[in-house]
Design a protein around this motif. Structure first.
Motif, PDB file in Angstrom:
ATOM      1  N   GLU A  19      39.672  35.483  29.843  1.00  0.00           N
ATOM      2  CA  GLU A  19      38.899  36.119  30.193  1.00  0.00           C
ATOM      3  C   GLU A  19      37.676  35.303  30.701  1.00  0.00           C
ATOM      4  O   GLU A  19      36.949  35.841  32.018  1.00  0.00           O
ATOM      5  CB  GLU A  19      37.860  36.814  29.121  1.00  0.00           C
ATOM      6  N   ASP A  20      37.522  34.056  30.783  1.00  0.00           N
ATOM      7  CA  ASP A  20      36.601  33.070  31.530  1.00  0.00           C
ATOM      8  C   ASP A  20      37.454  32.440  32.845  1.00  0.00           C
ATOM      9  O   ASP A  20      36.591  31.776  33.305  1.00  0.00           O
ATOM     10  CB  ASP A  20      36.399  31.869  30.566  1.00  0.00           C
ATOM     11  N   SER A  21      38.552  32.764  33.091  1.00  0.00           N
ATOM     12  CA  SER A  21      39.005  32.198  34.035  1.00  0.00           C
ATOM     13  C   SER A  21      38.766  32.861  35.550  1.00  0.00           C
ATOM     14  O   SER A  21      38.293  34.163  35.430  1.00  0.00           O
ATOM     15  CB  SER A  21      40.475  32.429  34.186  1.00  0.00           C
ATOM     16  N   LEU A  22      38.653  32.214  36.642  1.00  0.00           N
ATOM     17  CA  LEU A  22      38.274  32.703  38.051  1.00  0.00           C
ATOM     18  C   LEU A  22      39.067  33.880  38.278  1.00  0.00           C
ATOM     19  O   LEU A  22      38.552  34.886  38.753  1.00  0.00           O
ATOM     20  CB  LEU A  22      38.261  31.661  38.931  1.00  0.00           C
ATOM     21  N   CYS A  23      40.254  33.968  38.238  1.00  0.00           N
ATOM     22  CA  CYS A  23      41.416  35.158  38.734  1.00  0.00           C
ATOM     23  C   CYS A  23      41.107  36.111  37.618  1.00  0.00           C
ATOM     24  O   CYS A  23      41.321  37.259  38.400  1.00  0.00           O
ATOM     25  CB  CYS A  23      42.876  34.387  38.526  1.00  0.00           C
ATOM     26  N   HIS A  24      40.905  35.781  36.520  1.00  0.00           N
ATOM     27  CA  HIS A  24      40.592  37.138  35.661  1.00  0.00           C
ATOM     28  C   HIS A  24      39.219  37.992  35.943  1.00  0.00           C
ATOM     29  O   HIS A  24      39.381  39.141  36.298  1.00  0.00           O
ATOM     30  CB  HIS A  24      40.710  36.649  34.293  1.00  0.00           C
ATOM     31  N   LYS A  25      38.387  37.067  36.304  1.00  0.00           N
ATOM     32  CA  LYS A  25      36.989  37.813  36.589  1.00  0.00           C
ATOM     33  C   LYS A  25      37.367  38.478  38.077  1.00  0.00           C
ATOM     34  O   LYS A  25      36.615  39.545  38.195  1.00  0.00           O
ATOM     35  CB  LYS A  25      36.009  37.190  36.785  1.00  0.00           C
ATOM     36  N   LEU A  26      38.100  38.036  39.152  1.00  0.00           N
ATOM     37  CA  LEU A  26      38.119  38.569  40.325  1.00  0.00           C
ATOM     38  C   LEU A  26      39.152  39.761  40.447  1.00  0.00           C
ATOM     39  O   LEU A  26      38.846  40.781  40.858  1.00  0.00           O
ATOM     40  CB  LEU A  26      38.776  37.582  41.456  1.00  0.00           C
ATOM     41  N   ARG A  27      40.088  39.903  39.303  1.00  0.00           N
ATOM     42  CA  ARG A  27      40.997  41.031  39.243  1.00  0.00           C
ATOM     43  C   ARG A  27      40.184  42.288  38.760  1.00  0.00           C
ATOM     44  O   ARG A  27      40.679  43.138  39.050  1.00  0.00           O
ATOM     45  CB  ARG A  27      42.141  40.605  38.579  1.00  0.00           C
ATOM     46  N   GLU A  28      39.150  41.684  38.058  1.00  0.00           N
ATOM     47  CA  GLU A  28      38.421  42.989  37.592  1.00  0.00           C
ATOM     48  C   GLU A  28      37.811  44.015  38.398  1.00  0.00           C
ATOM     49  O   GLU A  28      37.366  45.189  38.467  1.00  0.00           O
ATOM     50  CB  GLU A  28      37.435  42.713  36.412  1.00  0.00           C
ATOM     51  N   ARG A  34      28.312  35.304  38.770  1.00  0.00           N
ATOM     52  CA  ARG A  34      27.870  36.599  38.767  1.00  0.00           C
ATOM     53  C   ARG A  34      27.541  37.211  40.190  1.00  0.00           C
ATOM     54  O   ARG A  34      27.909  38.132  40.339  1.00  0.00           O
ATOM     55  CB  ARG A  34      26.785  36.546  37.635  1.00  0.00           C
ATOM     56  N   LYS A  35      26.734  36.536  41.008  1.00  0.00           N
ATOM     57  CA  LYS A  35      26.589  37.136  42.112  1.00  0.00           C
ATOM     58  C   LYS A  35      27.849  37.135  42.942  1.00  0.00           C
ATOM     59  O   LYS A  35      27.939  38.109  44.000  1.00  0.00           O
ATOM     60  CB  LYS A  35      25.349  36.218  42.930  1.00  0.00           C
ATOM     61  N   PHE A  36      28.543  36.083  43.063  1.00  0.00           N
ATOM     62  CA  PHE A  36      30.073  36.127  43.879  1.00  0.00           C
ATOM     63  C   PHE A  36      30.842  37.606  43.436  1.00  0.00           C
ATOM     64  O   PHE A  36      31.129  38.210  44.332  1.00  0.00           O
ATOM     65  CB  PHE A  36      30.805  34.724  43.581  1.00  0.00           C
ATOM     66  N   ALA A  79      32.598  43.064  44.799  1.00  0.00           N
ATOM     67  CA  ALA A  79      32.773  44.527  44.207  1.00  0.00           C
ATOM     68  C   ALA A  79      32.645  45.421  45.450  1.00  0.00           C
ATOM     69  O   ALA A  79      33.257  46.477  45.409  1.00  0.00           O
ATOM     70  CB  ALA A  79      31.773  44.758  43.208  1.00  0.00           C
ATOM     71  N   THR A  80      31.952  44.926  46.471  1.00  0.00           N
ATOM     72  CA  THR A  80      31.514  45.915  47.590  1.00  0.00           C
ATOM     73  C   THR A  80      33.074  45.901  48.454  1.00  0.00           C
ATOM     74  O   THR A  80      32.871  46.923  49.275  1.00  0.00           O
ATOM     75  CB  THR A  80      30.317  45.194  48.453  1.00  0.00           C
ATOM     76  N   PRO A  97      40.764  45.690  43.416  1.00  0.00           N
ATOM     77  CA  PRO A  97      41.992  46.389  42.976  1.00  0.00           C
ATOM     78  C   PRO A  97      43.297  46.177  44.243  1.00  0.00           C
ATOM     79  O   PRO A  97      43.536  47.140  44.901  1.00  0.00           O
ATOM     80  CB  PRO A  97      41.372  47.723  43.094  1.00  0.00           C
ATOM     81  N   CYS A  98      43.364  44.559  44.296  1.00  0.00           N
ATOM     82  CA  CYS A  98      44.345  44.210  45.281  1.00  0.00           C
ATOM     83  C   CYS A  98      45.866  44.372  44.706  1.00  0.00           C
ATOM     84  O   CYS A  98      46.050  44.146  43.481  1.00  0.00           O
ATOM     85  CB  CYS A  98      44.100  42.957  45.925  1.00  0.00           C
ATOM     86  N   LYS A  99      46.714  44.145  45.556  1.00  0.00           N
ATOM     87  CA  LYS A  99      48.089  44.123  45.120  1.00  0.00           C
ATOM     88  C   LYS A  99      48.419  42.691  44.538  1.00  0.00           C
ATOM     89  O   LYS A  99      49.057  42.500  43.378  1.00  0.00           O
ATOM     90  CB  LYS A  99      49.139  44.447  46.334  1.00  0.00           C
ATOM     91  N   GLU A 100      48.174  41.488  45.344  1.00  0.00           N
ATOM     92  CA  GLU A 100      48.262  40.180  44.866  1.00  0.00           C
ATOM     93  C   GLU A 100      47.061  39.276  45.214  1.00  0.00           C
ATOM     94  O   GLU A 100      46.268  39.789  46.183  1.00  0.00           O
ATOM     95  CB  GLU A 100      49.488  39.786  45.488  1.00  0.00           C
ATOM     96  N   LEU A 101      46.636  38.302  44.342  1.00  0.00           N
ATOM     97  CA  LEU A 101      45.532  37.647  44.479  1.00  0.00           C
ATOM     98  C   LEU A 101      45.752  36.190  44.363  1.00  0.00           C
ATOM     99  O   LEU A 101      46.461  35.865  43.320  1.00  0.00           O
ATOM    100  CB  LEU A 101      44.320  37.917  43.703  1.00  0.00           C
ATOM    101  N   PHE A 102      45.403  35.435  45.446  1.00  0.00           N
ATOM    102  CA  PHE A 102      45.869  33.888  45.420  1.00  0.00           C
ATOM    103  C   PHE A 102      44.294  33.085  45.885  1.00  0.00           C
ATOM    104  O   PHE A 102      43.656  33.473  46.707  1.00  0.00           O
ATOM    105  CB  PHE A 102      46.707  33.463  46.596  1.00  0.00           C
ATOM    106  N   VAL A 103      44.042  32.206  44.898  1.00  0.00           N
ATOM    107  CA  VAL A 103      43.039  31.243  45.144  1.00  0.00           C
ATOM    108  C   VAL A 103      43.499  29.909  45.487  1.00  0.00           C
ATOM    109  O   VAL A 103      44.220  29.328  44.513  1.00  0.00           O
ATOM    110  CB  VAL A 103      42.104  31.329  43.689  1.00  0.00           C
ATOM    111  N   GLU A 104      42.949  29.388  46.434  1.00  0.00           N
ATOM    112  CA  GLU A 104      43.323  28.151  46.906  1.00  0.00           C
ATOM    113  C   GLU A 104      42.322  27.223  47.265  1.00  0.00           C
ATOM    114  O   GLU A 104      41.111  27.818  47.863  1.00  0.00           O
ATOM    115  CB  GLU A 104      44.423  28.008  48.108  1.00  0.00           C
TER     116      GLU A 104
END
Length: 483
Positions: free
Chosen positions: A180-189, A141-143, A148-149, A192-199
């Motif tokens: 809805e519980d996945s990391l990528c789904h929460k980050l995309r909320e 939640r803090k992350f 969001a900033t 507002p980026c074009k593409e998102l990669f988590v590694e």
């Protein structure tokens, strides 16, 4: 006469503390070892049928080494049919704790190794290795609130998020981006980026190679500002770099190529150009291509009239390298994490292979890299950053940016020495040669040891009588028996 100057008591040796980096604090046991990690290790050992397993720990993990090994040994019972399994703890590493110590494991003829803590992921050829990363607590939640900033900054941009070794367990939550519980789904909320990669970083051995990262991408490192972030940020070109420290809940921006550390590295590169003798420190015996890079450095140094010495002293420290007074600069040949060495406390500068390449290869003249190279394999002919070395392009004279003096190449003197060596006697070959500035120097590196006041123990062969054989002590150190 007191002998305390030359020796210490046994109590001091036992009470001596291991050297631990300031940013390496022993984590709680539950972050290093839990039921999930135990199950992974047990399944890996049983599935492959290993009999001799080495557990390699960094220095700050050693307080937990006994408990981890004991919990593994409990599983090897007659009920499981694995009673002949032996476990060994590697309490000290030959070079760096991030490298798999195949040399120490070979002393007990181990058939496998479990590596804990930071790992450079250098290719290992002799032993199968299982990497066990810690699992640090993470407040999602803090992350998300902190990210969001960054909404305006990442608008319509490509974003790469790299997870440090303590947060690789978050990758398990991104299996399905629609969940809805996945990391990528929460980050995309919130992004507002074009593409998102988590590694994860360092990447897994079987991880697929992604397309080359674009220069206008924005990168975020989840973890502390440590050596892994330095290695990743200076080798990866990006428009902006951010760090999120979950332990402090801080989000801040960093520009790695303008940091004071990089300016110091450029200074050491100039010191490498001024050096007349280079010490090639071999800090790995398992990385592919280390012999080729040694030969390449020797070739470039010889073309500039610079002498080289190959050194292998295990894990380096200021006391070890202080013994080589005749060396002006050291080149560390090791894994990517070992190349980022801070040599402020050393008597002579230590440069990486890439920095030595910039100093010795004329192809790098008046060029500054857009990104650093920490893996020396990229500098070999089959690597991406390879630049051909041409000895004819080496300048006879140039100006030192450190001292402001003119540097002369000694290639002419070395050529004459090689051509006339066969016609000279051994004593004549060791004669002194006058240089252009009337400075007297020796042609042989070994002659520098003649000026030292202490040269070691004198064997005095043939001058003393042989000692008589006597029966010594027997028993254990706590209770010897005098015979």
């Amino acid at each position: 006469m007191s002998t305390t100057v030359f020796s210490n008591s046994g109590e001091k040796v036992i009470e001596r503390q291991a050297d631990v980096e300031q940013d390496e604090v022993t984590p709680p046991l539950d972050q290093v070892w839990n039921g999930t990690l135990l199950k992974i290790c047990w399944t890996w050992i049983r599935h492959n049928g290993y009999k001799k397993i080495c557990l390699q720990f960094p220095d700050h993990y050693l307080p937990h080494s006994n408990e981890i090994s004991d919990t593994l040994k409990v599983l090897f019972t007659p009920e499981t049919g694995m009673t002949d399994v032996k476990i060994f703890v590697l309490a000290d590493t030959s070079y760096g704790s991030c490298c798999v110590d195949e040399i120490a494991a070979g002393h007990v003829e181990a058939d496998s190794l479990i590596h804990f803590g930071n790992a450079c992921r250098s290719r290992v050829s002799r032993l199968p290795v299982l990497y066990m990363y810690p699992q640090y607590p993470f407040d999602m939640r803090k992350f998300v609130d902190k990210l969001a900033t960054m909404a305006d900054t990442v608008m319509d941009k490509i974003v790469y998020i790299y997870l440090d070794i303590g947060y690789h367990h978050l990758l398990d939550k991104r299996v399905d981006e629609d969940d809805e519980d996945s990391l990528c789904h929460k980050l995309r909320e919130v992004l507002p980026c074009k593409e998102l990669f988590v590694e994860g970083y360092p990447p897994a051995e079987d991880a697929a190679e992604d397309e080359k990262l674009q220069k206008d991408a924005i990168c975020l490192f989840v973890g502390a500002e440590n050596a892994r972030f330095s290695n990743l940020s200076i080798t990866t070109q990006a428009a902006q770099w951010f760090i999120y420290d979950p332990a402090k809940n801080n989000l801040f921006e960093r520009n790695p190529l303008t940091a004071q550390y990089i300016r110091r590295r450029f200074y050491y590169t100039e010191k490498c150009k001024d050096a007349r003798t280079l010490g090639l420190i071999v800090a790995t015996l398992t990385a592919d291509g280390y012999l080729k890079i040694v030969a390449r450095l020797q070739e470039m140094a010889k073309a500039r009239g610079v002498k080289t010495q190959i050194i292998s002293v295990g894990r380096i420290n200021p006391a070890k390298l202080a013994n080589f007074l005749e060396i002006d600069c050291f080149v560390l040949i090791g894994c990517p994490f070992n190349n980022l060495y801070n040599s402020k406390e050393y008597y002579k500068p230590i440069v990486s292979v890439f920095e030595a390449e910039m100093a010795l290869n004329p192809a790098w003249h008046m060029k500054y890299p857009e990104s650093y190279v920490t893996d020396f394999r990229q500098l070999l002919p089959e690597g991406e950053k390879f630049l051909e070395f041409k000895a004819v392009d080496v300048q006879e004279q140039d100006v030192s940016l450190v001292s402001g003096r003119i540097r002369d190449n000694n290639t002419t003197e070395d050529t004459l020495e090689e051509e006339g060596a066969a016609a000279l006697s051994e004593r004549q070959q060791q004669a002194l040669t006058a240089r252009r500035n009337l400075e007297v120097m020796t042609n042989k590196i070994g002659l520098t040891f003649e000026d030292r006041s202490w040269k070691g123990l004198d064997p005095a062969l043939g001058c003393t009588e042989p000692a008589k054989l006597e029966r010594g002590l027997s028993g254990i150190p706590t209770n010897y028996t005098h015979n």
